[in-house]
Design a protein around this motif. Structure first.
Motif, mmCIF file in Angstrom:
data_model
loop_
_atom_site.group_PDB
_atom_site.id
_atom_site.type_symbol
_atom_site.label_atom_id
_atom_site.label_comp_id
_atom_site.label_asym_id
_atom_site.label_seq_id
_atom_site.Cartn_x
_atom_site.Cartn_y
_atom_site.Cartn_z
ATOM 1 N N THR A 93 1.164 -0.903 0.037
ATOM 2 C CA THR A 93 -0.396 -0.014 -0.105
ATOM 3 C C THR A 93 1.093 0.435 -0.188
ATOM 4 N N LEU A 136 -7.826 1.647 -1.962
ATOM 5 C CA LEU A 136 -7.721 0.295 -0.458
ATOM 6 C C LEU A 136 -8.504 -0.852 -0.792
ATOM 7 N N ALA A 137 -7.561 -1.617 -1.002
ATOM 8 C CA ALA A 137 -7.667 -3.227 -0.864
ATOM 9 C C ALA A 137 -7.919 -3.840 -1.813
ATOM 10 N N LEU A 140 -5.629 -6.104 -3.536
ATOM 11 C CA LEU A 140 -5.647 -7.574 -2.720
ATOM 12 C C LEU A 140 -6.334 -8.490 -3.561
ATOM 13 N N CYS A 163 -2.405 -4.811 4.171
ATOM 14 C CA CYS A 163 -3.158 -4.174 3.539
ATOM 15 C C CYS A 163 -3.268 -3.032 5.146
ATOM 16 N N ALA A 167 -8.756 -0.948 5.512
ATOM 17 C CA ALA A 167 -9.006 -1.470 4.345
ATOM 18 C C ALA A 167 -10.270 -3.079 4.198
ATOM 19 N N THR A 168 -9.578 -3.168 5.522
ATOM 20 C CA THR A 168 -10.394 -4.633 5.934
ATOM 21 C C THR A 168 -12.002 -4.281 5.763
ATOM 22 N N PHE A 173 -11.730 -6.201 0.162
ATOM 23 C CA PHE A 173 -11.783 -7.246 0.621
ATOM 24 C C PHE A 173 -11.603 -8.521 1.162
ATOM 25 N N ILE A 191 -2.544 -8.388 7.232
ATOM 26 C CA ILE A 191 -2.950 -6.380 7.211
ATOM 27 C C ILE A 191 -1.957 -5.661 8.960
#
Lengths: 363, 328
Positions: A93, A136-137, A140, A163, A167-168, A173, A191
C-alpha cells in the motif's frame, strides 16, 4: 484445507516471541528465528527507520509532496519482505515504501509516486513488487490473480498482499479472501493494524473480536501477531508463506501495531487522539526490544550497532542526493502510455501540446 | 472462405474457442460461464472442451472477478471475463476505471493488462429492471479502455478475436437483443482492426450513425426511407473507443446531413460525443444541425413500456424529415 472452525480461529493473544523489554517469550507454536535471521532483521530495521526519518525530512524540504510514514511499524515492513523468495510478489500500500525498499527497489524509484514525477516509479515485473495501491483493498484481488496465474502454470510463487485495518472494511478485502480461499491461491493477506484509518479508530471499523477473525467466514485461517516483534512476525509470516507454497491455500495474518506518527504530513492527529495514547506505544518500539535481546545474547555489540547505523546513513545520503536532483518530466509520456498504440485522438492532443510548447520557446 | 449462417451468440462462442486454441494463456471466467455455458450460452461447451482451468465459474462478485482478472493479466494470462448483465457490472467499476484502465499508465508502460470484459448489454428483450442498461458512456469516458459494440455475427467474431489479442483492456458490449439473430458470416475472412467504422449501407441524402443494437434499426429505417425515395447512408461505429473520426466524417461530408441513433440516454452520452466531433470537423459540409434519436433521460423502462423508449424506425424517419430539406 480445513473446515474445522477451531483451526481457522486466531489465538486469543497475538503471538509474541520477544517482549517489549527484550525478553524471549516461550510459545508452544513457534520457536525464535535463528540468530542470523534476527541480526539481518535488525540491520533492515535500522535502515527502514532511517528511511522513514529521511522521507519525513524530504517532505519538510519540499522534495516530496507527501509521505505516509511507517515509523513504529518497521518490524512489519521488513518481516513481510524477509520471508519472501526472489520469485514471490509483494503487493504494498502507500504506507509500505520502507517494505518496497527492503525488497530491493531503489529508494528514489520507490518515492517517485510521492515526489510527483510519475505514479509508479519502479518496474513491477523486474522487482516483483506491484505498484503501490492508494485505493484501499483493490490490490488484494490483483494479488489473488497473480497468484492464481502462477499456480495454473505450476510455479511456486507466493504473493504477500499487504493492507491496513481500514481496508478490511472495503468490499474488495472480502472478495479477495473469498476468491483466494475458493481457488486456494497461494496468497498471504497481511494486515498491519495500526489502530487508525487517518482519524478513524479501529472500533469504528469493526465489531469483530479481531481482524484475524474475519478469515473464518471464508475458510481462511487467521492468526494474530505482535506487530512490533520482528521475531514473531518472521515466524508467523514465514509459516504462512511456507503453507501457501505447499499448496495449502491462503492465510490471514493481523499484526497489531500502532501508527506512531500522523497519517501523513498533511494530518493533525491532535484533533482525534491524545499524546497519552501514543506514549505507551513508544516503549513498545520494534527496534529497541530486538536490540536489547540481541545484545543480551551476545549477537550484537556497540561496533555492530555503529556499523548498521553507518550503512543506513549512507543509504539516506544516496537518497537525499537522488531526490535532490531536478527531474525533467516528459509530457509525451502522458500520451504514450494510455494504450499500447496511441489513438488518432491522442496523437492530435499530443501535437497540440507540442505546438503550444514550440510557440512558448519562440517567445 | 466458408460463409455460414449463424447467430451472434455462436459467433462469440466460436471466437473464444478459436482464441483458446490459438493461445494457451486465454482463460474464460465469470458467473455461470462453466458447465451452464452462461445465461445466454455464449460460453457453451468451453469448460468441456478446455477443462476447468481454462473456463471456470467464480464466486458471485463482479469486483472480485475483474480484480482477479487484472492480477492474472499482470502475470502472463489473457483473461476474458463475463459480467452477466450490464447493470450487474457496476460493482466492478472501480477495478475497471482505477486499475484495468490505468495500469499501463501508472507504470509508464511496464505493466500491461490484456483482458476482455464481456458485457451482455442494452434492452429490447423484455428484461426486468437492472437487466437492460446501456452503460457505454461510463466506459467510453475512461481513458485507457477500448470500448466495442458489434452489430452482427461476423463483426462479433472478428472484433472479439481482436479484443482478445489486444494488449489493452477491452470492454466488449454484446447487444443482448441481437444474440440470437442469424446472418451470413465468413469467420475465415480477414478481421478488421479495432477502431474502424464501416458504411453498412450506401446512401446519398443523409447519414445515419449507429452502433450495437441500434444498427439494425437504422438499417430498417434506411430501407423504409428508400421506399419513400430518400437515400440514407448507414454508418456502424463498431468501435466507440478508439473512435473512427475519418470514416464517420467522410460519410457525413458526402451527404451533408446526419442523425445519430443510440439506445442509451442522450444526455452526456456517446451520441452527444458523436454530434460534437462531427460538428467540430464537418461544420461547413452540414446543411442542417445533426439530430439525435436516443433513449430518453430516464431509468430503463419496465418491459411493457420499453417500446416507448427505444429508438424506432418512425422516430428515426421523423428526425430525418427535420434535417431542413427546404434548404437543399
Amino acid at each position: 484445507m480445513t473446515r474445522d472452525a477451531a483451526l481457522l480461529l486466531p489465538s486469543t493473544e497475538p503471538v509474541t516471541l520477544i517482549d517489549p523489554d527484550g525478553h524471549p517469550v516461550p510459545h508452544v507454536g513457534h520457536d525464535l528465528p535463528d540468530p542470523q535471521a534476527l541480526v539481518r532483521a535488525y540491520a533492515a530495521l535500522i535502515s527502514a527507520r532511517r528511511f522513514n526519518d529521511q522521507a519525513n525530512a524530504l517532505v519538510r524540504q519540499g522534495r516530496l509532496a507527501v509521505y505516509p510514514s511507517s515509523h513504529g511499524q518497521e518490524a512489519c515492513q521488513i518481516a513481510c519482505v524477509q520471508v519472501l523468495d526472489d520469485g514471490d510478489w509483494l503487493f504494498p500500500t502507500y504506507r509500505d515504501s520502507a517494505a518496497i525498499v527492503a525488497r530491493g527497489v531503489d529508494p528514489v524509484q520507490a518515492l517517485t509516486l510521492l515526489r510527483g514525477d510519475w505514479h509508479s516509479g519502479y518496474d513491477p515485473h523486474a522487482t516483483k513488487v506491484a505498484p503501490q495501491a492508494t485505493p484501499l483493498a483493490t490490490h488484494l484481488l490483483h494479488a489473488v490473480g497473480v497468484a492464481h496465474a502462477a499456480r495454473l502454470r505450476g510455479e511456486p510463487t507466493v504473493v504477500m498482499a499487504v493492507c491496513g485495518d481500514g481496508a478490511t472494511s472495503e468490499g474488495d478485502f472480502h472478495e479477495a479472501l473469498n476468491f483466494a480461499a475458493v481457488f486456494r491461491t497461494p496468497v498471504v493477506f497481511f494486515i498491519q493494524n495500526n489502530e487508525y484509518a487517518i482519524s478513524v479508530p479501529l472500533a469504528r471499523q469493526t465489531a469483530a473480536p479481531s481482524l484475524a477473525h474475519k478469515g473464518i467466514g471464508y475458510g481462511v485461517p487467521g492468526e494474530r501477531v505482535d506487530g512490533n516483534d520482528v521475531a514473531a512476525l518472521l515466524k508467523v509470516l514465514g509459516a504462512a508463506v511456507a503453507r501457501a507454497r505447499a499448496g495449502e491455500g491462503p492465510q490471514l495474518i493481523e499484526a497489531h501495531t500502532y501508527r506512531v506518527q500522523a497519517h501523513t504530513n498533511a494530518d493533525d492527529p491532535g484533533r482525534y487522539r491524545s499524546a497519552d495514547e501514543v506514549t505507551p506505544w513508544l516503549a513498545r518500539d520494534p527496534i529497541m526490544r530486538l536490540e536489547t535481546y540481541l545484545r543480551g545474547r551476545g549477537l550484537l555489540d556497540d561496533q555492530d550497532v555503529r556499523g548498521y547505523a553507518e550503512q543506513a546513513e549512507q543509504a539516506a545520503g544516496r537518497m537525499r542526493a537522488g531526490l535532490g536532483e531536478e527531474t525533467s518530466a516528459d509530457y509525451r509520456d502522458l500520451f504514450t502510455h494510455v494504450y499500447a498504440e496511441p489513438t488518432p485522438q491522442l496523437r492530435e492532443q499530443q501535437a497540440l501540446v507540442a505546438d503550444e510548447l514550440s510557440r512558448e520557446e519562440e517567445r | 472462405m466458408s460463409a455460414e449462417k449463424l447467430t451472434m451468440a455462436t459467433a462469440l462462442n466460436r471466437a473464444m474457442r478459436d482464441a483458446m486454441h490459438a493461445d494457451p494463456t486465454v482463460v474464460v471466467f465469470g458467473e455461470d460461464v462453466g458447465p451452464l455455458g452462461g445465461v445466454f450460452r455464449v460460453t457453451d461447451g468451453l469448460t468441456a472442451e478446455f477443462g476447468e482451468q481454462r473456463c471456470f465459474d467464480t464466486p458471485l462478485a463482479e469486483s472480485g472477478i475483474l480484480g482477479m482478472a487484472i492480477g492474472m493479466a499482470m502475470n502472463g494470462m489473457r483473461p476474458v471475463v463475463e459480467m452477466q448483465f450490464d447493470a450487474f457490472a457496476y460493482p466492478a467499476f472501480e477495478q475497471l476505471v482505477s486499475h484495468a484502465a490505468k495500469m499501463r499508465n501508472r507504470t509508464r508502460g511496464r505493466v500491461e493488462v490484456p483482458l476482455v470484459i464481456r458485457v451482455p448489454y442494452a434492452g429490447g428483450i423484455g428484461g426486468v429492471e437492472h437487466h437492460c442498461d446501456s452503460s457505454e458512456a461510463y466506459y467510453a469516458h475512461t481513458p485507457g479502455l477500448h470500448v466495442i459494440a458489434p452489430s452482427d455475427p461476423a463483426d462479433a467474431y472478428g472484433l472479439l478475436r481482436k479484443a482478445i489479442e489486444s494488449a489493452d483492456p477491452v470492454v466488449f458490449l454484446e447487444p443482448k437483443k441481437l444474440y440470437f439473430s442469424r446472418s451470413e458470416a465468413d469467420l475465415t475472412a480477414p478481421v478488421p482492426p479495432i477502431g474502424r467504422a464501416v458504411v453498412r449501407r450506401p446512401g446519398t441524402d443523409a447519414t445515419l450513425i449507429a452502433y450495437g443494437p441500434a444498427v439494425p434499426v437504422a438499417l430498417e429505417a434506411a430501407e423504409a426511407a428508400a421506399q419513400e425515395g430518400r437515400s440514407l447512408q448507414v454508418v456502424d461505429l463498431r468501435s466507440i473507443v478508439p473512435f473512427d473520426d475519418e470514416t464517420v466524417c467522410a460519410a457525413v461530408r458526402s451527404t451533408g446531413r446526419a442523425v445519430v441513433v443510440a439506445e442509451a440516454a442522450g444526455f452526456a452520452s456517446v451520441s452527444s460525443e458523436v454530434v460534437a466531433r462531427v460538428t467540430e470537423r464537418c461544420f461547413h459540409s452540414l446543411h442542417a444541425p445533426i439530430r439525435r434519436v436516443t433513449g430518453f433521460d430516464i431509468p430503463y423502462p419496465p418491459p411493457k413500456l420499453e417500446h416507448v423508449h427505444l429508438p424506432s424506425v418512425d422516430r428515426i424517419l421523423d428526425a430525418v424529415d427535420e434535417l431542413q430539406w427546404e434548404y437543399a
